[in-house]
Design an enzyme around this catalytic site. Structure first.
Site, PDB file in Angstrom:
ATOM      1  N   CYS A  75      45.092  34.726  46.287  1.00  0.00           N
ATOM      2  CA  CYS A  75      45.094  36.003  45.567  1.00  0.00           C
ATOM      3  C   CYS A  75      44.267  35.815  44.301  1.00  0.00           C
ATOM      4  O   CYS A  75      44.627  35.016  43.427  1.00  0.00           O
ATOM      5  CB  CYS A  75      46.520  36.424  45.224  1.00  0.00           C
ATOM      6  SG  CYS A  75      46.620  37.934  44.243  1.00  0.00           S
ATOM      7  N   CYS A 250      42.251  43.965  43.576  1.00  0.00           N
ATOM      8  CA  CYS A 250      42.380  42.828  44.483  1.00  0.00           C
ATOM      9  C   CYS A 250      41.205  41.899  44.214  1.00  0.00           C
ATOM     10  O   CYS A 250      40.046  42.275  44.457  1.00  0.00           O
ATOM     11  CB  CYS A 250      42.377  43.288  45.943  1.00  0.00           C
ATOM     12  SG  CYS A 250      42.418  41.939  47.146  1.00  0.00           S
TER      13      CYS A 250
END
Length: 308
Positions: A75, A250
């Site tokens: 991530c 993101c």
């Protein structure tokens, strides 16, 4: 069970951080869902357990769990927040200016800047080299192009849907991404927009179309789905993240989108990616590595008793 926590976010992509250096904490899917619930729990896109690293070159291991309880390999916004947690909570000396974070996708070196109080404010992460081969993304779509590095990859491949075909370029940044450039918004069905007379990336019904493609059979491990528009000032992007739905940002998705824009000739290999939660700067260098720069901030900290 009672826990101390810190909530951090990177461009609005938010996470509950818990110190688990003892390696004894095991949370159930129900507990993860409760922590991430924005009405009954703390509210977050995922939970990050801070654990002792297996790699001695890394400061700590980032165990990232999506809000639905599934593990994620990597991530981008989370790893910047991970660095902030390590710096701000004295796991790493603020004067070091650099650290390496261990993830399921491997070590991620990064550099960081701090404010006058020694608190991390931004970080630049070496996200490694994108993986493009279909079986490494993974996707069952056939490769139809070759990258500058000689790797066969999926470029603007058509995938059917109830609203007609959409074209995807597939990239792995340690986790699977499928990037769709909306070059002609007017060609999309009216039903996919909140206002058919003002079709835009902002009014696209991402919950519906994103969820459909996240679970499409051509992505055997599901995929993060990005919809993007290349503009004069950079790339505008929204993302439907695997395991948690739309998020405000993101990091790996921004990297995948930058790589896809470069591969498809829609832009150069350095871009500002504009997301609902903020701007990330992404560059695909001559060495094949992708770097990502962006902010990290603490929202609040506290103590919580899990009801489950």
């Amino acid at each position: 069970m009672e826990l101390d926590f810190v909530k951090l976010h990177g461009a609005g992509n938010d996470f509950v951080f818990i110190d688990d250096f003892s390696g004894t904490l095991e949370l159930t899917k129900e507990q993860i869902a409760w922590l991430c619930d924005r009405h009954f729990g703390i509210g977050a896109d995922g939970v990050i357990l801070v654990r002792r690293p297996n790699d001695p070159a890394c400061a700590a291991y980032m165990h990232y769990i999506n809000s639905d309880g599934t593990l994620a390999e990597m991530c981008g916004n989370g790893v910047r927040c991970f660095a902030k947690y390590l710096v701000d909570y004295a796991f790493v000396d603020p004067g070091d200016g650099a650290l390496a974070a261990e993830t399921l996708a491997g070590a991620r070196p990064l550099t960081f800047s701090v404010d006058e109080d020694g608190k991390l404010v931004s970080a630049t992460v070496d996200m490694g080299t994108p993986r493009l081969a279909p079986d490494e993304v993974p996707t069952t779509l056939a490769a139809n192009a070759v990258s500058p590095y000689g790797e066969a990859f999926v470029l603007d491949a058509s995938v059917d849907s109830p609203w007609g075909p959409f074209s995807f370029t597939c990239v792995s940044m340690g986790n699977p991404h499928a990037v769709c450039f909306l070059d002609d918004m007017r060609a999309l069905p009216d039903e996919l927009f909140a206002d058919p007379l003002a079709k835009s990336l902002d009014t696209l019904d991402l919950d519906r179309v994103g969820a459909f493609f996240e679970n499409h059979p051509v992505f055997p491990e599901k995929a993060n789905i990005e919809f993007a528009v290349v503009q004069s000032g950079g790339i505008a992007m929204r993302v439907y993240e695997r395991g948690c739905g739309e998020t405000l940002a993101c990091g790996t998705g921004a990297c995948a989108t930058g790589v896809a824009a470069c591969l498809s000739g829609r832009s150069g290999c350095s871009n500002e990616v504009h997301l609902p939660g903020g701007v990330l700067t992404v560059s695909w260098g001559d060495d094949g590595h992708v770097s990502m720069r962006g902010p990290a901030a603490e929202s609040f900290s506290g103590h919580v008793r899990l009801p489950l």
